[in-house]
Design a protein around this motif. Structure first.
Motif, PDB file in Angstrom:
ATOM      1  N   ILE A  14       0.836  -1.200   0.000  1.00  0.00           N
ATOM      2  CA  ILE A  14       0.000   0.000   0.000  1.00  0.00           C
ATOM      3  C   ILE A  14       0.872   1.251   0.000  1.00  0.00           C
ATOM      4  O   ILE A  14       0.563   2.235  -0.674  1.00  0.00           O
ATOM      5  N   GLN A  55      -5.403  -3.293 -11.477  1.00  0.00           N
ATOM      6  CA  GLN A  55      -6.475  -2.822 -10.596  1.00  0.00           C
ATOM      7  C   GLN A  55      -6.148  -3.140  -9.135  1.00  0.00           C
ATOM      8  O   GLN A  55      -6.324  -2.291  -8.266  1.00  0.00           O
ATOM      9  N   VAL A  56      -5.706  -4.361  -8.874  1.00  0.00           N
ATOM     10  CA  VAL A  56      -5.366  -4.754  -7.499  1.00  0.00           C
ATOM     11  C   VAL A  56      -4.324  -3.803  -6.931  1.00  0.00           C
ATOM     12  O   VAL A  56      -4.489  -3.256  -5.834  1.00  0.00           O
ATOM     13  N   SER A  58      -3.380  -0.816  -7.969  1.00  0.00           N
ATOM     14  CA  SER A  58      -3.776   0.593  -7.899  1.00  0.00           C
ATOM     15  C   SER A  58      -4.838   0.850  -6.835  1.00  0.00           C
ATOM     16  O   SER A  58      -4.999   1.977  -6.384  1.00  0.00           O
ATOM     17  N   LYS A  59      -5.551  -0.203  -6.415  1.00  0.00           N
ATOM     18  CA  LYS A  59      -6.612  -0.046  -5.424  1.00  0.00           C
ATOM     19  C   LYS A  59      -6.259  -0.652  -4.069  1.00  0.00           C
ATOM     20  O   LYS A  59      -7.138  -0.853  -3.234  1.00  0.00           O
ATOM     21  N   ASP A  61      -5.023   0.601  -1.522  1.00  0.00           N
ATOM     22  CA  ASP A  61      -5.414   1.448  -0.396  1.00  0.00           C
ATOM     23  C   ASP A  61      -6.909   1.348  -0.079  1.00  0.00           C
ATOM     24  O   ASP A  61      -7.351   1.762   0.984  1.00  0.00           O
ATOM     25  N   SER A  62      -7.697   0.747  -0.986  1.00  0.00           N
ATOM     26  CA  SER A  62      -9.126   0.578  -0.704  1.00  0.00           C
ATOM     27  C   SER A  62      -9.422  -0.757  -0.013  1.00  0.00           C
ATOM     28  O   SER A  62     -10.567  -1.010   0.365  1.00  0.00           O
ATOM     29  N   TYR A  63      -8.411  -1.598   0.153  1.00  0.00           N
ATOM     30  CA  TYR A  63      -8.606  -2.850   0.884  1.00  0.00           C
ATOM     31  C   TYR A  63      -8.854  -2.505   2.345  1.00  0.00           C
ATOM     32  O   TYR A  63      -8.011  -1.918   3.010  1.00  0.00           O
ATOM     33  N   SER A  64     -10.036  -2.897   2.830  1.00  0.00           N
ATOM     34  CA  SER A  64     -10.442  -2.492   4.179  1.00  0.00           C
ATOM     35  C   SER A  64     -10.140  -3.528   5.246  1.00  0.00           C
ATOM     36  O   SER A  64     -10.218  -3.227   6.437  1.00  0.00           O
ATOM     37  N   TRP A  72     -10.529 -10.535  -1.481  1.00  0.00           N
ATOM     38  CA  TRP A  72     -10.562  -9.209  -2.090  1.00  0.00           C
ATOM     39  C   TRP A  72      -9.878  -9.230  -3.464  1.00  0.00           C
ATOM     40  O   TRP A  72     -10.413  -8.686  -4.439  1.00  0.00           O
ATOM     41  N   VAL A  76     -11.690  -8.413  -7.166  1.00  0.00           N
ATOM     42  CA  VAL A  76     -11.190  -7.447  -8.154  1.00  0.00           C
ATOM     43  C   VAL A  76     -10.986  -8.146  -9.498  1.00  0.00           C
ATOM     44  O   VAL A  76     -11.387  -7.628 -10.549  1.00  0.00           O
ATOM     45  N   GLN A  80     -12.967  -7.518 -13.049  1.00  0.00           N
ATOM     46  CA  GLN A  80     -12.236  -7.168 -14.271  1.00  0.00           C
ATOM     47  C   GLN A  80     -12.612  -8.120 -15.407  1.00  0.00           C
ATOM     48  O   GLN A  80     -12.835  -7.696 -16.536  1.00  0.00           O
TER      49      GLN A  80
END
Length: 177
Positions: A14, A55-56, A58-59, A61-64, A72, A76, A80
Motif C-alpha cells: 500500500i 487494478q489490485v 492501484s486499489k 489502499d481501498s482494501y479495508s 478481495w 477485483v 475485471q
C-alpha cells in the motif's frame, strides 16, 4: 492451495514498495490467471489477468480488511473479467475460422480438460464464476459469497444450476456420463 501474504507485506505494498507488490503478484497471479482464463477464454486471459493486477495494485489502499485479502483480490479479478466479457459482448468480433469440432468428433479430438473448458464457456458467465471458485479453486460458500457479492444461500442454488447446465453442455458436446 493456501495463498497468503502477511499484513506487513500488504501494508508495504500500500505504501508503494515494489518488492511487496511483486510478492503479492507472485503469490496470487497463478490462481487469478486460472480463474480469469475460465471466464474470458485462453486468448484474452493474459491481458485480462494483467489488467486485474493493475487494478489490485492501484486499489490496494481501498482494501479495508473486512474480508480475507485473497477474497478481495479474487473479487477485483472477477470484476475485471466480467467487465471484459460485457465489453466483448457489446463489441463482438467474428472468429477467423469456423469451429468444426462438434458432437462425437469433439470427444475424440479433445481431452476431458478441453471438453470441460468448452462446456464451461457455453454456460452463463455468472454461473461459470461460481463453479470455478467452488470446484476448481476450492473456496468455501462464504468466500464465494464475498467474492461475487451475493448472499451465501444464493451461492448454493447457483452452484447447483451451474452443475446442471454444465452437465447438459457436456452431453451436448458428446460426453457420455
Amino acid at each position: 492451495m493456501l495463498m497468503f501474504v502477511s499484513e506487513a507485506v500488504i501494508e508495504r505494498a500500500i505504501d508503494g514498495e515494489s518488492e511487496a507488490q511483486r510478492e503479492i503478484y507472485q503469490v496470487f497471479y497463478p490462481r487469478v490467471y486460472r480463474m480469469v482464463r475460465r471466464i474470458v477464454g485462453e486468448t484474452d486471459a493474459d491481458d485480462v489477468s494483467q489488467d486485474a493486477f493493475m487494478q489490485v495494485l492501484s486499489k490496494l489502499d481501498s482494501y479495508s480488511g473486512n474480508a480475507a485479502f485473497a477474497t478481495w483480490v479474487h473479487r477485483v479479478a472477477v470484476n475485471q473479467a466480467l467487465q471484459h466479457v460485457r465489453s466483448r459482448n457489446r463489441h463482438p468480433t467474428e472468429p477467423f475460422y469456423e469451429d468444426s469440432m462438434t458432437g462425437k468428433d469433439t470427444r475424440r479430438r479433445a481431452g476431458l480438460s478441453e471438453l470441460l473448458d468448452a462446456a464451461l464457456r457455453r454456460i452463463d458467465v455468472e454461473l461459470r464464476i461460481i463453479f470455478q471458485l467452488k470446484e476448481i479453486d476450492g473456496l468455501a460458500y462464504a468466500e464465494i459469497a464475498q467474492t461475487v457479492g451475493i448472499p451465501e444461500g444464493t451461492v448454493g442454488s447457483r452452484l447447483n444450476r451451474a452443475r446442471r447446465e454444465l452437465q447438459a453442455q457436456l452431453i451436448d458436446l458428446g460426453w457420455e456420463p
